[in-house]
Scaffold this motif. Sequence first.
Motif, short mmCIF file in Angstrom:
data_model
loop_
_atom_site.label_atom_id
_atom_site.label_comp_id
_atom_site.label_asym_id
_atom_site.label_seq_id
_atom_site.Cartn_x
_atom_site.Cartn_y
_atom_site.Cartn_z
N VAL A 37 0.87 -1.18 0.00
CA VAL A 37 0.00 0.00 0.00
C VAL A 37 0.91 1.22 0.00
O VAL A 37 2.06 1.14 0.42
CB VAL A 37 -0.95 -0.03 1.23
CG1 VAL A 37 -0.23 0.24 2.55
CG2 VAL A 37 -2.11 0.94 1.07
N THR A 38 0.39 2.34 -0.48
CA THR A 38 1.19 3.57 -0.39
C THR A 38 0.94 4.24 0.95
O THR A 38 -0.09 3.99 1.61
CB THR A 38 0.84 4.56 -1.52
OG1 THR A 38 -0.49 5.03 -1.32
CG2 THR A 38 0.99 3.93 -2.89
N ALA A 39 1.90 5.08 1.36
CA ALA A 39 1.72 5.92 2.56
C ALA A 39 2.56 7.16 2.32
O ALA A 39 3.54 7.12 1.56
CB ALA A 39 2.17 5.19 3.82
N VAL A 58 6.25 4.79 -0.63
CA VAL A 58 6.01 6.24 -0.61
C VAL A 58 5.95 6.63 -2.08
O VAL A 58 6.97 6.93 -2.72
CB VAL A 58 7.13 7.00 0.13
CG1 VAL A 58 6.79 8.48 0.21
CG2 VAL A 58 7.34 6.42 1.51
N GLY A 59 4.75 6.53 -2.64
CA GLY A 59 4.57 6.70 -4.08
C GLY A 59 4.61 8.17 -4.45
O GLY A 59 4.21 9.04 -3.66
N ASP A 60 5.05 8.43 -5.70
CA ASP A 60 4.96 9.82 -6.15
C ASP A 60 3.51 10.20 -6.42
O ASP A 60 3.21 11.36 -6.72
CB ASP A 60 5.87 10.07 -7.36
CG ASP A 60 5.50 9.25 -8.57
OD1 ASP A 60 4.60 8.41 -8.47
OD2 ASP A 60 6.12 9.46 -9.63
N SER A 61 2.58 9.23 -6.27
CA SER A 61 1.15 9.57 -6.26
C SER A 61 0.85 10.56 -5.15
O SER A 61 -0.15 11.29 -5.20
CB SER A 61 0.30 8.30 -6.09
OG SER A 61 0.78 7.53 -4.99
N GLY A 62 1.73 10.63 -4.14
CA GLY A 62 1.59 11.62 -3.06
C GLY A 62 1.60 13.03 -3.60
O GLY A 62 1.06 13.95 -2.97
N GLY A 98 10.88 3.81 -1.57
CA GLY A 98 10.68 5.23 -1.95
C GLY A 98 10.65 5.35 -3.47
O GLY A 98 11.48 4.76 -4.17
N ASP A 99 9.70 6.13 -3.97
CA ASP A 99 9.52 6.30 -5.42
C ASP A 99 10.41 7.43 -5.92
O ASP A 99 10.29 8.58 -5.44
CB ASP A 99 8.05 6.69 -5.66
CG ASP A 99 7.45 6.05 -6.88
OD1 ASP A 99 8.17 5.33 -7.59
OD2 ASP A 99 6.25 6.27 -7.11
N LEU A 100 11.29 7.15 -6.86
CA LEU A 100 12.14 8.21 -7.42
C LEU A 100 11.26 9.09 -8.32
O LEU A 100 10.63 8.58 -9.26
CB LEU A 100 13.28 7.61 -8.25
CG LEU A 100 14.21 6.63 -7.51
CD1 LEU A 100 15.35 6.19 -8.43
CD2 LEU A 100 14.77 7.25 -6.24
N VAL A 128 14.26 1.53 -3.51
CA VAL A 128 13.64 2.59 -4.31
C VAL A 128 12.89 1.96 -5.48
O VAL A 128 13.14 0.80 -5.83
CB VAL A 128 14.68 3.61 -4.85
CG1 VAL A 128 15.36 4.34 -3.70
CG2 VAL A 128 15.71 2.94 -5.76
N LYS A 129 12.00 2.75 -6.07
CA LYS A 129 11.26 2.30 -7.26
C LYS A 129 11.48 3.32 -8.37
O LYS A 129 11.54 4.53 -8.08
CB LYS A 129 9.77 2.16 -6.96
CG LYS A 129 8.95 1.76 -8.18
CD LYS A 129 7.52 1.38 -7.83
CE LYS A 129 6.56 2.55 -7.77
NZ LYS A 129 6.47 3.35 -9.01
N LEU A 130 11.61 2.85 -9.58
CA LEU A 130 11.63 3.76 -10.73
C LEU A 130 10.70 3.23 -11.81
O LEU A 130 10.27 2.08 -11.76
CB LEU A 130 13.05 3.99 -11.26
CG LEU A 130 13.98 2.80 -11.51
CD1 LEU A 130 13.48 1.87 -12.56
CD2 LEU A 130 15.37 3.31 -11.89
N GLY A 152 11.03 -2.28 -10.08
CA GLY A 152 10.70 -1.69 -11.38
C GLY A 152 9.20 -1.39 -11.46
O GLY A 152 8.44 -1.70 -10.54
N HIS A 153 8.78 -0.78 -12.55
CA HIS A 153 7.36 -0.40 -12.72
C HIS A 153 7.11 -0.30 -14.22
O HIS A 153 7.70 0.55 -14.89
CB HIS A 153 7.13 0.95 -12.01
CG HIS A 153 5.71 1.45 -12.04
ND1 HIS A 153 5.23 2.35 -11.11
CD2 HIS A 153 4.68 1.20 -12.88
CE1 HIS A 153 3.97 2.63 -11.37
NE2 HIS A 153 3.61 1.94 -12.45
N VAL A 154 6.25 -1.17 -14.75
CA VAL A 154 5.96 -1.18 -16.19
C VAL A 154 4.45 -1.13 -16.43
O VAL A 154 3.66 -1.24 -15.50
CB VAL A 154 6.56 -2.44 -16.88
CG1 VAL A 154 8.06 -2.50 -16.73
CG2 VAL A 154 5.90 -3.73 -16.35
O1 KIV Z 1 3.07 6.36 -7.01
C1 KIV Z 1 2.40 5.34 -6.76
O2 KIV Z 1 1.52 5.33 -5.90
C2 KIV Z 1 2.69 4.13 -7.52
C3 KIV Z 1 1.80 2.95 -7.32
C4 KIV Z 1 0.53 3.14 -8.02
C5 KIV Z 1 2.46 1.69 -7.71
O3 KIV Z 1 3.60 4.11 -8.30
#
Ligand code: KIV
Length: 295
Positions: A37-39, A58-62, A98-100, A128-130, A152-154
Amino acid sequence: MSATPHTPVPHNLDAPLPMTLPRLAEKQRLGEPIVMVTAYDYPSAQVAEQAGVDVVLVGDSGAMTVLGYPSTVPVSTDEMLVLAAAVRRGLTTPLLVGDLPFGSYEASDEQAVATAQRFIKEAGCDAVKLERGGSSVQRARAIVQAGIPVMGHVGLTPQTATALGGYRAQGRTAERALRVAEDALALQQAGCFSIVFEAIPAAVSRALVERLEVPVIGIGAGPATDGQVLVFHDLLGIYDGHAPRFAKRYADLKAQMIAGVAEYAGEVRRRAFPGPEHTYSIDDEQLAQFLAELD
Ligand code: KIV
């Protein structure tokens, strides 16, 4: 007895073990669904911790859900680090990713490694995620070689949604599904410990999950993935911007929050709040003395 630096704090044997990369791989091997889940702050991290999720992103959806930007593109690394550090303070058990953000890793391997190191050193992230395949594969490889685990994220990659033709499902033709496959396999080859599949037809995801060794976490990618991720504010009904079809809502917290604040406002205006139970007292004699001296 209080713990001093020399007194080892006894491990609570009932406490869940912190999530690690080998434990995540083990869950995949055993066929136990991985919950992510994101937070974006201390309270949402505490909720994720207490709900027993496995991975917190910690998604960049934040950028959209808590910072109010119209997309994920404008958020800066410094802003993401503030969110990630707050989440770290609320978490003990789940793996913290953490989302780059857009523009923080694409230019060169050096830029990607430097940004990833900030997420680890300054915010205390575990990984981290990219987003994307293509040039991101080499960035992922560089970060992994620097000793930092990468997710990763595709599929639908919101940072480059404009180039994908908007926020729409990906891999819906054989040619485009093959491109998703190529990206996922290349990210695995680069050393990613896990890959997010976003907005991909369930049948395409199923075929790819069978061919990938690392855990695949899906969002809008059907039931065959090794785990699922949802955006905290979507699943709890806090964010009321555009909700994609895969964002199942498990609560309607925004309505409850508005009702709570509106009730408070009403009570203040009717002078019903604060009541005696919310008020401090002072001894009569002390009050009399105070008033006399005040005059
Ligand atoms: O930023 C985000 O919340 C995401 C998820 C949807 C995977 O990348």
